[in-house]
Design an enzyme around this catalytic site. Structure first.
Site, PDB file in Angstrom:
ATOM      1  N   LYS A  60     -37.966   4.345 -25.855  1.00  0.00           N
ATOM      2  CA  LYS A  60     -38.473   3.912 -27.148  1.00  0.00           C
ATOM      3  C   LYS A  60     -40.002   3.965 -27.202  1.00  0.00           C
ATOM      4  CE  LYS A  60     -39.325  -0.415 -27.243  1.00  0.00           C
ATOM      5  NZ  LYS A  60     -39.379  -1.872 -27.417  1.00  0.00           N
ATOM      6  N   THR A  61     -40.627   3.393 -26.188  1.00  0.00           N
ATOM      7  CA  THR A  61     -42.090   3.352 -26.194  1.00  0.00           C
ATOM      8  C   THR A  61     -42.672   4.754 -26.112  1.00  0.00           C
ATOM      9  OG1 THR A  61     -41.906   1.239 -25.044  1.00  0.00           O
ATOM     10  CG2 THR A  61     -44.081   2.233 -25.156  1.00  0.00           C
ATOM     11  N   ASP A 247     -42.974  -2.273 -33.770  1.00  0.00           N
ATOM     12  CA  ASP A 247     -42.168  -2.340 -32.554  1.00  0.00           C
ATOM     13  C   ASP A 247     -41.252  -3.569 -32.629  1.00  0.00           C
ATOM     14  OD1 ASP A 247     -41.289  -1.621 -30.069  1.00  0.00           O
ATOM     15  OD2 ASP A 247     -42.938  -2.576 -28.989  1.00  0.00           O
ATOM     16  N   GLU A 248     -40.128  -3.525 -31.971  1.00  0.00           N
ATOM     17  CA  GLU A 248     -39.201  -4.670 -31.907  1.00  0.00           C
ATOM     18  C   GLU A 248     -38.894  -5.222 -33.300  1.00  0.00           C
ATOM     19  OE1 GLU A 248     -37.859  -5.209 -29.139  1.00  0.00           O
ATOM     20  OE2 GLU A 248     -39.281  -5.220 -27.454  1.00  0.00           O
ATOM     21  N   GLN A 278     -30.406  -6.112 -29.286  1.00  0.00           N
ATOM     22  CA  GLN A 278     -31.318  -6.890 -28.443  1.00  0.00           C
ATOM     23  C   GLN A 278     -32.046  -7.963 -29.242  1.00  0.00           C
ATOM     24  OE1 GLN A 278     -33.491  -4.824 -25.169  1.00  0.00           O
ATOM     25  NE2 GLN A 278     -32.724  -2.974 -26.135  1.00  0.00           N
ATOM     26  N   ARG A 651     -30.953  -4.585 -17.910  1.00  0.00           N
ATOM     27  CA  ARG A 651     -32.207  -4.597 -17.146  1.00  0.00           C
ATOM     28  C   ARG A 651     -32.017  -3.884 -15.820  1.00  0.00           C
ATOM     29  NH1 ARG A 651     -34.944  -4.370 -20.856  1.00  0.00           N
ATOM     30  NH2 ARG A 651     -32.954  -4.247 -21.904  1.00  0.00           N
TER      31      ARG A 651
END
Length: 801
Positions: A60-61, A247-248, A278, A651
DNA sequence: AAGGCGATGTTTTTT
DNA sequence: ACATCGCCTT
C-alpha cells in the site's frame, strides 16, 4: 518558492499546467515496472476519486508514495499542491522518507504532507480569528482538558463523584469526532451527562476561547466550521490542493471525513487508501462507514483492490482470510500470494497464563538459537501481540527472570509523562504569564506549601481583578492575603516567573524569517536567547530537578533522565515558543532503544508492522474477543474484535503461533477460560495443534481433535499436560538449560546487598541461584532475577542531572 | 497541607 | 491483584 502567501498560491494555480510542467526542474526517474498491475492502476489513475483497497501486506505505502512521485514527475502537480494526510507522525515520516527515495530533494517542497492534526493546525493558525481565537493559540493535552472540565463541573454545582470529568471529556470528544458543535448536538443526546452535557460543552468551548486554546478535537472541528461558513476560504484551498491523498481511510472519523469531502469537492482528485478489514478504531470515533460509502460519496469512483500479499505464507493468509470471512459488511478482498512454502499456523492450549508465558519464552529462546529446525531468528524478528496491555505483565515478569531482552511498544508516551508535562508547564509560564492552566499545574509542584486554599485565594483575587492567575498571585503577595510560609514561597515563585520571562523577551526580536511563514502560515516574532540554558535554569531554580533528585521511588532516576531528554529536544528549536508550538502535536514514543529484543505490544499498536515470528496469546472468550467490546457494541463490537484478530494474524511473515489458556487470573480471581470463538474460525487444514511443552507430539491430532480440544478446554488430558503431571513438575522449577552463565554476575552481589532493578525498584539480595539473584523487593515482593539486570542501590542513586 | 487508608473500577490510543 | 482516587487523619 520561498514565499507562501495566499496570492502566490492563486497565481501558481492559475498558470496552465503545460507551462508549469516545462518550467519544472527535471525529476529523477523512477520505476513503475516494479509495481504489479493493481498497484500500477492505483498510481496511474490520477484524476477523479480513487479508492485503493489495500489488504494487509499488499504494498500500500509503495503504491501511495509512487502515486505521489508520479503526480510530480508527470507535472500534474507541484509538491506544495499535493495534500497528503496520515494519522500518525510515524506514518507521515515514513511517507516523506520513501517519497524522498523516489524523487529526491523535491520532496522537501511537500508542505502539506502530515497528520490530519498537523495540517489542520497549519490552516487554523492562518484563520484562527474566524473562530474567535488568536493565531498563537495553545493546544491542550488530555490532562489540561480534564482539569478544565472538573472546574466547570464543580462550578455548575454537579457532584463530580457521580459525574466524573473523565466521562464528560469522553462525551465531548465523541461529539467533536462527529463534528457536532454545541448547537448541533441532536436531541437524542441531550440527556448525556445528567442533561448537563450540552450546557457544559457550551461552557467548555467558551472557556477554551477565553484561554485562547483548543483541544485535539477542536483542531478538525474548527476547520470544518470555517470551511462551512467561509466558502471563499474553502474555495482557495480547493484550488490550492490539486490532489488529495489519504492514508488509513478506514480510520477517519466524521469530522475528518467532512474536512476531506469539503476540500475535494471541486476537482474530486482524491485518493483514499485503506482496508475495511483493518478498521480497529471504532471506539475512538472512526467510522468504517466512511470507507464503505466511498463509492456513493464520490460517484464514478475508481476502486482498485490490492490483493497480492508479499508478506506472509499461504497458511497464514488462509487463517486470516478464514477468520475475517465471518464478518458481514465487508467490501471484500481475497488475499493471495505466489508463495507455496511455510509451516501451518500453530495453535496451543495452555494450563494457565503463567505456563503460556513460560513456554512462549522458551520457544523464543529456541528459535533464537535455531534449535527448532529453523534458521535462527533474531529477537527483533519476533513479537508478542496481546489484546490488552495488562496481558503484557506475565511476559515481562517471565522474561525479566530468564533474562530475555524485550521491548514494550506503546505505553505512556514521552510527552504524556508527568515530569515532562510539569516541565512544559514551567516553559509555558515563562513564555506567557496568561497560561492559567500551566500556573495551576506547577504553582505547588514541587511542594511550596500552597495548597487548595491558597490556590483558591489566588483564583478569587484574579477573578475580582479580571487578571491572569500570575497577576492574581502578584496581588495576593502585595496585599499579604496569605499566611507566612505560603506568602514567602508564592512571592519567590512570582519573582522567578518574572525573571524567566525577562530572559525570554529581553532579547532583540530578529527579522521575521521566511521559515516561520512557510511552516505555519503565520508570523511569529522569534526572540533570540539561549533557550536551552534558560530551560535548565528554570528546572533548577524552580526546585523541580531537586525534587526528583530527592525522590527515592524507582521511577525517579528515569524521570530525571526524561527531563534531560526534554532539554535535549530543545536543540531542534530556536526558542521556547517554537518548541511549545510544535511539540503538542508530536506526542511520540521515546526513541527506540537499540539491541536485539523481542517486542511486546497490543494488537492495536501492531497495525502496520510485520515480524517473521508472531505470538498471539490469550485467545479466550471474554478476553479476546473482549467481553466489554461485545457488551457495549454488540455485533459491531464483535466484528471489530475479529478485525483485530485479522490484523494480528497478518502481522506474521513466517510463523504465527496462537494460544489460549484454560485458567487465568482476572482481577485477582482465578477464572476458568474457554478458547476464543476465533479459534474455531481458524481453518483446521492450515493449523497445527501443538501441546504446551512445545514439542510437536500433537501433530497427529486432526481437525476433530482441534474442535473438541477447543471446546472442552481439555488440556488436562493433552499429552503434554499428562507428561508434565507425571514429571511432578513444579511451576518454577529451575531449568538448567537455556541459561548463559555470566560469571561476573555471581561475584558482583552477596546476600544482604541493597540493590535496584529498573522495574521492581529497590530490594535486598536474599540468595543466589545459578546466575539468578533471589531478591526481596520493597514493593514487588520476592523475585528471581538475572543478575545483569540488577545494579547496586548506590549506583542507582547516582543519577546526576 | 500532606501523607496514609479504604472504596473503586478496571480495553484498545493518536493527535 | 493492583493502581488510582477521594476522604480522613495528623
Amino acid at each position: 518558492m520561498n514565499d507562501f502567501s495566499e496570492e502566490d498560491a492563486f497565481e501558481a494555480a492559475a498558470v496552465p499546467l503545460s507551462q508549469r510542467a516545462m518550467a519544472r526542474p527535471a525529476m529523477p526517474d523512477f520505476d513503475l515496472d516494479g509495481l504489479n498491475p493493481a498497484q500500477r492502476e492505483a498510481v496511474e489513475t490520477v484524476n477523479g476519486p480513487v479508492l485503493m483497497l489495500a489488504g494487509a501486506g499488499t504494498g500500500k505505502t509503495k503504491a501511495l508514495t509512487t502515486r505521489i512521485a508520479y503526480l510530480l514527475a508527470t507535472g500534474n502537480a507541484q509538491p506544495h499542491e499535493i495534500l497528503a494526510v496520515t494519522f500518525t507522525n510515524k506514518a507521515a515520516r515514513e511517507m516523506k522518507l520513501r517519497i524522498g527515495a523516489l524523487i529526491g530533494d523535491a520532496q522537501e517542497g511537500m508542505r502539506w504532507l502530515g497528520t490530519f492534526h498537523s495540517v489542520c493546525v497549519k490552516q487554523l493558525r492562518r484563520h484562527a480569528e474566524l473562530v474567535g481565537l488568536k493565531s498563537g493559540f495553545t493546544i491542550l493535552d488530555t490532562d489540561d482538558q480534564i482539569r478544565l472540565m472538573k472546574q466547570l463541573i464543580e462550578a455548575a454545582g454537579i457532584d463530580a463523584k457521580r459525574w466524573p470529568p473523565r466521562m464528560l471529556a469522553g462525551i465531548i470528544d465523541a461529539w467533536k469526532n462527529k463534528a457536532w458543535t454545541p448547537d448541533k448536538v441532536p436531541a437524542s443526546d441531550s440527556g448525556a451527562f445528567d442533561y448537563q452535557g450540552v450546557p457544559l460543552y457550551t461552557a467548555y468551548q467558551k472557556r477554551l476561547r477565553d484561554l485562547n486554546a483548543v483541544d485535539f478535537g477542536d483542531i478538525l472541528l474548527h476547520m470544518v466550521t470555517i470551511f462551512q461558513t467561509h466558502p471563499d476560504i474553502l474555495h482557495q484551498y480547493q484550488r490550492w490542493f490539486r490532489y488529495i491523498l489519504v492514508d488509513e481511510y478506514q480510520d477517519t472519523n466524521v469530522a475528518q471525513y467532512l474536512w476531506l469531502r469539503l476540500l475535494a469537492q471541486g476537482h474530486k482528485n482524491i485518493c483514499c487508501v485503506g482496508d475495511d478489514d483493518q478498521s480497529i478504531y471504532g471506539w475512538r470515533g472512526a467510522e468504517v462507514g466512511n470507507i464503505l460509502r466511498f463509492e456513493t460519496d464520490f460517484p464514478g469512483a475508481h476502486v482498485v483492490r490490492l490483493e497480492e500479499n508479499y508478506r506472509s505464507t499461504p497458511h497464514i493468509l488462509a487463517a486470516a482470510s478464514s477468520v475475517i470471512a465471518e464478518n458481514k459488511d465487508r467490501l471484500g478482498k481475497t488475499l493471495f500470494t505466489s508463495r507455496t512454502d511455510g509451516e501451518k499456523v500453530r495453535l496451543t492450549g495452555y494450563w494457565d497464563g503463567d505456563e503460556e508465558a513460560r513456554c512462549i519464552g522458551e520457544e523464543i529462546e529456541a528459535m533464537q538459537r535455531g534449535t527448532r529446525g529453523n534458521a535462527p531468528v533474531g529477537l527483533d524478528g519476533m513479537a508478542i501481540l496481546v489484546r490488552a496491555s495488562h496481558q503484557m505483565r506475565a511476559f515481562e515478569d517471565r522474561f525479566l527472570s530468564i533474562g530475555l531482552p524485550y521491548r514494550v511498544i506503546g505505553g505512556p508516551r514521552f510527552y504524556e509523562r508527568m515530569e515532562i508535562r510539569d516541565a512544559m508547564a514551567y516553559f509555558r509560564l515563562a513564555v506567557s504569564h496568561d497560561d492559567d492552566l500551566a500556573f495551576e499545574r506547577v504553582v505547588n509542584t514541587p511542594k511550596r506549601g500552597l495548597g487548595e486554599k491558597a490556590v483558591q485565594t489566588i483564583q478569587r483575587t484574579a477573578r475580582e481583578n479580571n487578571v491572569s492567575l500570575v497577576e492574581g498571585a502578584r496581588i495576593v503577595c502585595q496585599n499579604r492575603l496569605l499566611g507566612g510560609k505560603g506568602l514567602k514561597e508564592l512571592t519567590g515563585f512570582v519573582q522567578s516567573l518574572d525573571r524567566w520571562q525577562q530572559t525570554v523577551y529581553a532579547a532583540t526580536p530578529p527579522l521575521i524569517d521566511d521559515d516561520a511563514v512557510l511552516d505555519d502560515g503565520f508570523v511569529t516574532a522569534a526572540p533570540v536567547y539561549d533557550h536551552i540554558a534558560l530551560a535548565e535554569m528554570i528546572l533548577d531554580e524552580s526546585g523541580y530537578t531537586g525534587y526528583w533528585q530527592n525522590d527515592k521511588t524507582p521511577e525517579a532516576p528515569g524521570r530525571l533522565e526524561n527531563l534531560k531528554e526534554l532539554v535535549k529536544a530543545l536543540e531542534n528549536f530556536d526558542n521556547l515558543q517554537g518548541f511549545l508550538e510544535h511539540v503538542s502535536l508530536i506526542m511520540e514514543n521515546e526513541t527506540e532503544e537499540q539491541g536485539e529484543k523481542v517486542s511486546i505490544m497490543t494488537l492495536h499498536a501492531a497495525k502496520g508492522l510485520e515480524f517473521p515470528v508472531v505470538f498471539l496469546p490469550g485467545w479466550e472468550e471474554g478476553l479476546f474477543p473482549s467481553q466489554r467490546s461485545m457488551d457495549e457494541n454488540g455485533l459491531k463490537g464483535l466484528e471489530e474484535e475479529r478485525r483485530l484478530a485479522y490484523v494480528g494474524i497478518t502481522r506474521a511473515e513466517e510463523i504465527c503461533a496462537i494460544s489460549f489458556a484454560s485458567n487465568r487470573r482476572v482481577y485477582g480471581q482465578w477464572q476458568s477460560q474457554l478458547p476464543s470463538r476465533f479459534v474455531d474460525e481458524l481453518p483446521s487444514k492450515h493449523v497445527d495443534v501443538l501441546t504446551p511443552s512445545g514439542l510437536n507430539s500433537g501433530a497427529g491430532m486432526v481437525a476433530s481433535d482441534l474442535h473438541e480440544k477447543a471446546h472442552s478446554a481439555d488440556v488436562y488430558n493433552s499429552p503434554g499436560w499428562k507428561r508434565l503431571q507425571a514429571r511432578g513438575q513444579k511451576p518454577n522449577a529451575p531449568r538448567a538449560q537455556n541459561v548463559t552463565i555470566d560469571a561476573t554476575a555471581e561475584s558482583a552481589f552477596t546476600q544482604g546487598d541493597r540493590v535496584f532493578h529498573q522495574k521492581f525498584g529497590y530490594g535486598y539480595v536474599d540468595g543466589i541461584e545459578g546466575d539468578k539473584l533471589v531478591i526481596a523487593f520493597d514493593k514487588a515482593g520476592t523475585k528471581h532475577v538475572v543478575a545483569r539486570f540488577i545494579v547496586s542501590a548506590d549506583a542507582a542513586d547516582d543519577v546526576p542531572f
